[in-house]
Design a protein around this motif. Sequence first.
Motif, PDB file in Angstrom:
ATOM      1  N   TYR A 123     -29.462  41.029 -16.645  1.00 48.36           N
ATOM      2  CA  TYR A 123     -28.396  42.018 -16.455  1.00 48.36           C
ATOM      3  C   TYR A 123     -28.931  43.430 -16.681  1.00 48.36           C
ATOM      4  N   ASP A 124     -29.808  43.583 -17.666  1.00 50.06           N
ATOM      5  CA  ASP A 124     -30.403  44.901 -17.917  1.00 50.06           C
ATOM      6  C   ASP A 124     -31.207  45.378 -16.715  1.00 50.06           C
ATOM      7  N   VAL A 125     -31.911  44.449 -16.037  1.00 52.65           N
ATOM      8  CA  VAL A 125     -32.661  44.804 -14.832  1.00 52.65           C
ATOM      9  C   VAL A 125     -31.710  45.240 -13.723  1.00 52.65           C
ATOM     10  N   LEU A 126     -30.609  44.518 -13.562  1.00 58.05           N
ATOM     11  CA  LEU A 126     -29.615  44.898 -12.551  1.00 58.05           C
ATOM     12  C   LEU A 126     -29.072  46.295 -12.828  1.00 58.05           C
ATOM     13  N   SER A 127     -28.740  46.553 -14.080  1.00 59.14           N
ATOM     14  CA  SER A 127     -28.188  47.851 -14.453  1.00 59.14           C
ATOM     15  C   SER A 127     -29.211  48.968 -14.241  1.00 59.14           C
ATOM     16  N   ALA A 128     -30.458  48.707 -14.624  1.00 51.70           N
ATOM     17  CA  ALA A 128     -31.510  49.720 -14.457  1.00 51.70           C
ATOM     18  C   ALA A 128     -31.780  49.992 -12.981  1.00 51.70           C
ATOM     19  N   THR A 129     -31.691  48.957 -12.149  1.00 50.87           N
ATOM     20  CA  THR A 129     -31.902  49.129 -10.709  1.00 50.87           C
ATOM     21  C   THR A 129     -30.818  50.020 -10.112  1.00 50.87           C
ATOM     22  N   VAL A 130     -29.580  49.768 -10.496  1.00 53.40           N
ATOM     23  CA  VAL A 130     -28.470  50.610 -10.037  1.00 53.40           C
ATOM     24  C   VAL A 130     -28.686  52.056 -10.488  1.00 53.40           C
ATOM     25  N   TRP A 141     -22.914  56.356  -9.632  1.00 54.64           N
ATOM     26  CA  TRP A 141     -22.096  55.181  -9.929  1.00 54.64           C
ATOM     27  C   TRP A 141     -22.858  54.302 -10.907  1.00 54.64           C
ATOM     28  N   ARG A 142     -22.148  53.644 -11.826  1.00 59.69           N
ATOM     29  CA  ARG A 142     -22.781  52.791 -12.813  1.00 59.69           C
ATOM     30  C   ARG A 142     -22.205  51.387 -12.770  1.00 59.69           C
ATOM     31  N   LEU A 143     -23.046  50.407 -13.077  1.00 64.41           N
ATOM     32  CA  LEU A 143     -22.633  49.014 -13.056  1.00 64.41           C
ATOM     33  C   LEU A 143     -21.513  48.749 -14.051  1.00 64.41           C
ATOM     34  N   ALA A 144     -21.481  49.513 -15.109  1.00 65.63           N
ATOM     35  CA  ALA A 144     -20.446  49.332 -16.127  1.00 65.63           C
ATOM     36  C   ALA A 144     -19.046  49.588 -15.582  1.00 65.63           C
ATOM     37  N   GLN A 145     -18.955  50.261 -14.447  1.00 64.72           N
ATOM     38  CA  GLN A 145     -17.642  50.535 -13.855  1.00 64.72           C
ATOM     39  C   GLN A 145     -16.971  49.250 -13.343  1.00 64.72           C
ATOM     40  N   VAL A 146     -17.773  48.217 -13.121  1.00 66.47           N
ATOM     41  CA  VAL A 146     -17.217  46.913 -12.717  1.00 66.47           C
ATOM     42  C   VAL A 146     -17.821  45.841 -13.630  1.00 66.47           C
ATOM     43  N   ASP A 147     -17.795  46.093 -14.914  1.00 65.17           N
ATOM     44  CA  ASP A 147     -18.546  45.302 -15.889  1.00 65.17           C
ATOM     45  C   ASP A 147     -18.229  43.807 -15.822  1.00 65.17           C
ATOM     46  N   ALA A 148     -16.956  43.453 -15.832  1.00 64.80           N
ATOM     47  CA  ALA A 148     -16.588  42.035 -15.838  1.00 64.80           C
ATOM     48  C   ALA A 148     -17.052  41.341 -14.556  1.00 64.80           C
ATOM     49  N   TYR A 149     -16.830  41.994 -13.415  1.00 64.30           N
ATOM     50  CA  TYR A 149     -17.248  41.428 -12.129  1.00 64.30           C
ATOM     51  C   TYR A 149     -18.772  41.323 -12.063  1.00 64.30           C
ATOM     52  N   ALA A 150     -19.458  42.362 -12.529  1.00 70.78           N
ATOM     53  CA  ALA A 150     -20.916  42.369 -12.477  1.00 70.78           C
ATOM     54  C   ALA A 150     -21.510  41.245 -13.326  1.00 70.78           C
ATOM     55  N   HIS A 151     -20.958  41.027 -14.502  1.00 66.75           N
ATOM     56  CA  HIS A 151     -21.448  39.940 -15.346  1.00 66.75           C
ATOM     57  C   HIS A 151     -21.204  38.576 -14.688  1.00 66.75           C
ATOM     58  N   ARG A 152     -20.108  38.452 -13.965  1.00 73.27           N
ATOM     59  CA  ARG A 152     -19.785  37.180 -13.320  1.00 73.27           C
ATOM     60  C   ARG A 152     -20.790  36.862 -12.205  1.00 73.27           C
TER      61      ARG A 152
END
Length: 211
Positions: A123-130, A141-152
């Motif tokens: 997940y950290d790699v996904l967030s860093a890539t974004v 835009w940040r991955l945290a804006q769709v945190d629940a969906y992104a984790h799923r």
Amino acid sequence: MLQQEIFQVDDPGWIRGLARAHPWATLISHTAGRGLVVSHLPVLVADEGEDTEDAVLTLVGHLARTDAGKHELGSHEVVVVLQGPHGYISPVWYKETPHVPTWNFTVLHVHGRPEVLGPTDTYDVLSATVDHLEDRFPEPWRLAQVDAYAHRIAAAVTGFRLTATRVTAKAKLSQDEREEVVLRLVRALESGQPYASPELARTMRDIRRKP
């Protein structure tokens, strides 16, 4: 990759710069079950230390879990190919003969055995890539804006860390031509005619300035 001394690049800063600016990569594995397997994916430079000669290049990336399985990721060495600026060079641009068409290019081959990451690091790699790709925007835009969906959906993704055991970098940018000829090619690449590529022109200028 055929390597000639005139086109070989050993500068760690140049190598990391190409990887940072051109993160879209090709991952190649020779697997026991499927033979050659090829995937396309974004990768990031993980080590942000000094670009010294003894620094080891480390990449991180992610791909679909099913694709990671096809690659047998983590069980053998792979090659990651990163393509920098490149383009067609017309013989017309030389304004002298004999010349034939060619292709100028920059490329980086990174060899190593990937370390498969767990869910948190993936997940950290996904967030860093974004973050890396979005940082060019004034309001990223940040991955945290769709945190629940992104984790799923991250559950279907496999992250990896690749510490290079071998790096091959090549910049074939008309270094074998006279300075005035190269300047003609650069001006043609900066024009609006077919195959113009200002980015390739800048790269050719930069490589000529290096000692």
